[in-house]
Write a protein that holds these residues in place. Structure first.
Motif, PDB file in Angstrom:
ATOM      1  N   VAL A   3       5.250  10.535  14.790  1.00 17.64           N
ATOM      2  CA  VAL A   3       4.543  11.812  14.742  1.00 17.64           C
ATOM      3  C   VAL A   3       4.339  12.162  13.278  1.00 17.64           C
ATOM      4  O   VAL A   3       5.294  12.168  12.496  1.00 17.64           O
ATOM      5  N   THR A   4       3.104  12.436  12.912  1.00 19.85           N
ATOM      6  CA  THR A   4       2.785  12.807  11.536  1.00 19.85           C
ATOM      7  C   THR A   4       2.712  14.327  11.442  1.00 19.85           C
ATOM      8  O   THR A   4       2.034  14.972  12.234  1.00 19.85           O
ATOM      9  N   LEU A   5       3.432  14.862  10.469  1.00 18.08           N
ATOM     10  CA  LEU A   5       3.462  16.313  10.264  1.00 18.08           C
ATOM     11  C   LEU A   5       2.650  16.685   9.030  1.00 18.08           C
ATOM     12  O   LEU A   5       2.729  16.017   7.996  1.00 18.08           O
ATOM     13  N   SER A   6       1.909  17.760   9.140  1.00 20.11           N
ATOM     14  CA  SER A   6       1.181  18.281   7.983  1.00 20.11           C
ATOM     15  C   SER A   6       2.171  18.943   7.038  1.00 20.11           C
ATOM     16  O   SER A   6       3.311  19.250   7.414  1.00 20.11           O
ATOM     17  N   ASP A   7       1.740  19.200   5.822  1.00 16.11           N
ATOM     18  CA  ASP A   7       2.598  19.916   4.871  1.00 16.11           C
ATOM     19  C   ASP A   7       2.946  21.301   5.406  1.00 16.11           C
ATOM     20  O   ASP A   7       4.076  21.761   5.266  1.00 16.11           O
ATOM     21  N   GLU A   8       1.963  21.945   6.028  1.00 16.91           N
ATOM     22  CA  GLU A   8       2.185  23.270   6.605  1.00 16.91           C
ATOM     23  C   GLU A   8       3.272  23.216   7.680  1.00 16.91           C
ATOM     24  O   GLU A   8       4.183  24.047   7.698  1.00 16.91           O
ATOM     25  N   ALA A   9       3.200  22.231   8.567  1.00 20.69           N
ATOM     26  CA  ALA A   9       4.195  22.094   9.640  1.00 20.69           C
ATOM     27  C   ALA A   9       5.573  21.819   9.055  1.00 20.69           C
ATOM     28  O   ALA A   9       6.584  22.360   9.536  1.00 20.69           O
ATOM     29  N   ALA A  24      14.668  21.100  14.144  1.00 22.96           N
ATOM     30  CA  ALA A  24      13.351  20.983  14.776  1.00 22.96           C
ATOM     31  C   ALA A  24      12.829  19.573  14.519  1.00 22.96           C
ATOM     32  O   ALA A  24      12.776  19.126  13.381  1.00 22.96           O
ATOM     33  N   ARG A  25      12.441  18.885  15.575  1.00 23.61           N
ATOM     34  CA  ARG A  25      11.921  17.526  15.462  1.00 23.61           C
ATOM     35  C   ARG A  25      10.421  17.495  15.280  1.00 23.61           C
ATOM     36  O   ARG A  25       9.866  16.484  14.852  1.00 23.61           O
ATOM     37  N   TYR A  33      -3.998  30.041  19.736  1.00 22.22           N
ATOM     38  CA  TYR A  33      -3.193  31.146  20.268  1.00 22.22           C
ATOM     39  C   TYR A  33      -2.333  31.816  19.193  1.00 22.22           C
ATOM     40  O   TYR A  33      -1.454  32.593  19.516  1.00 22.22           O
ATOM     41  N   ASP A  34      -2.569  31.476  17.920  1.00 23.04           N
ATOM     42  CA  ASP A  34      -1.838  32.054  16.795  1.00 23.04           C
ATOM     43  C   ASP A  34      -0.334  31.958  17.008  1.00 23.04           C
ATOM     44  O   ASP A  34       0.388  32.958  16.971  1.00 23.04           O
ATOM     45  N   ARG A  35       0.141  30.736  17.246  1.00 17.28           N
ATOM     46  CA  ARG A  35       1.569  30.523  17.470  1.00 17.28           C
ATOM     47  C   ARG A  35       1.991  29.182  16.909  1.00 17.28           C
ATOM     48  O   ARG A  35       1.159  28.330  16.572  1.00 17.28           O
ATOM     49  N   LEU A  36       3.304  29.027  16.825  1.00 20.60           N
ATOM     50  CA  LEU A  36       3.910  27.767  16.407  1.00 20.60           C
ATOM     51  C   LEU A  36       4.772  27.267  17.554  1.00 20.60           C
ATOM     52  O   LEU A  36       5.490  28.047  18.185  1.00 20.60           O
ATOM     53  N   ILE A  37       4.711  25.976  17.807  1.00 19.66           N
ATOM     54  CA  ILE A  37       5.519  25.366  18.859  1.00 19.66           C
ATOM     55  C   ILE A  37       6.503  24.423  18.182  1.00 19.66           C
ATOM     56  O   ILE A  37       6.097  23.466  17.511  1.00 19.66           O
ATOM     57  N   PHE A  38       7.789  24.723  18.329  1.00 18.44           N
ATOM     58  CA  PHE A  38       8.826  23.895  17.730  1.00 18.44           C
ATOM     59  C   PHE A  38       9.496  23.060  18.803  1.00 18.44           C
ATOM     60  O   PHE A  38       9.869  23.570  19.868  1.00 18.44           O
ATOM     61  N   LEU A  39       9.669  21.779  18.526  1.00 17.01           N
ATOM     62  CA  LEU A  39      10.430  20.890  19.387  1.00 17.01           C
ATOM     63  C   LEU A  39      11.846  20.856  18.826  1.00 17.01           C
ATOM     64  O   LEU A  39      12.075  20.370  17.716  1.00 17.01           O
ATOM     65  N   VAL A  40      12.775  21.400  19.598  1.00 18.34           N
ATOM     66  CA  VAL A  40      14.162  21.550  19.163  1.00 18.34           C
ATOM     67  C   VAL A  40      14.985  20.371  19.681  1.00 18.34           C
ATOM     68  O   VAL A  40      14.818  19.946  20.832  1.00 18.34           O
ATOM     69  N   ASP A 127       0.070  18.829  24.751  1.00 20.53           N
ATOM     70  CA  ASP A 127       0.037  18.411  23.342  1.00 20.53           C
ATOM     71  C   ASP A 127       1.311  17.673  22.953  1.00 20.53           C
ATOM     72  O   ASP A 127       1.266  16.597  22.355  1.00 20.53           O
ATOM     73  N   LEU A 128       2.450  18.253  23.290  1.00 23.47           N
ATOM     74  CA  LEU A 128       3.721  17.648  22.909  1.00 23.47           C
ATOM     75  C   LEU A 128       3.968  16.332  23.648  1.00 23.47           C
ATOM     76  O   LEU A 128       4.445  15.358  23.048  1.00 23.47           O
ATOM     77  N   ALA A 129       3.665  16.281  24.939  1.00 21.14           N
ATOM     78  CA  ALA A 129       3.871  15.049  25.710  1.00 21.14           C
ATOM     79  C   ALA A 129       2.989  13.926  25.176  1.00 21.14           C
ATOM     80  O   ALA A 129       3.400  12.758  25.134  1.00 21.14           O
ATOM     81  N   ALA A 130       1.778  14.262  24.745  1.00 25.99           N
ATOM     82  CA  ALA A 130       0.894  13.259  24.157  1.00 25.99           C
ATOM     83  C   ALA A 130       1.453  12.766  22.824  1.00 25.99           C
ATOM     84  O   ALA A 130       1.433  11.552  22.546  1.00 25.99           O
TER      85      ALA A 130
END
Length: 141
Positions: A3-9, A24-25, A33-40, A127-130
């Motif tokens: 999984v590639t993360l942006s600098d912002e992420a 957070a992984r 939706y103006d939100r952040l989704i964190f995988l814990v 999104d996360l499952a993909a």
């Protein structure tokens, strides 16, 4: 799968981990939706939420964005069930035909929770499952 993360992420993950003490992984920046989704990391959800939800609320206030938390899981089936929480998911099967489709068995009374307002919960799960298990689609049964 990588999984590639942006600098912002990565910056959001650093702040999240500093404020909550949980790991957070992944972080998905969901501008729609103006939100952040964190995988814990599995087993750290309680730490991420904090007593009475205060850890996650503190991060929401600092970032002025809604936060959705999803707990990691070792298999695609368990991951999809976790991503659809708080809906009660009884069973998940993965079809390996042309596309990799996860069929999630959800109680009728929990379908709304699994889908979410405007489809935002199931979109996040997709999104996360993909990203983490190469699942092309999630369908509720």
């Amino acid at each position: 799968m990588t999984v590639t993360l942006s600098d912002e992420a990565r910056q959001y993950i650093a702040l999240f981990e500093d404020e909550t003490g949980a790991t957070a992984r992944d972080c998905v920046v969901d501008d729609e939706y103006d939100r952040l989704i964190f995988l814990v990391t599995a087993g750290e959800m309680g730490e991420a939420i904090g007593p009475g939800g205060q850890h996650v609320q503190r991060v929401e206030e600092q970032l002025d964005r809604e936060i959705k938390l999803v707990e990691d899981a070792p298999t695609a089936e368990d991951f999809v069930a976790s991503a659809l929480a708080p809906a009660a998911v009884y069973n998940v099967t993965i079809s390996e035909n042309d596309d990799r489709v996860a069929y999630a068995e959800v109680a009728e009374e929990d379908r709304g929770a699994a889908i979410g307002t405007d489809g935002r919960n199931i979109d996040a799960a997709r999104d996360l499952a993909a990203r983490h298990f190469d699942v092309d689609e999630i369908e509720l049964t």
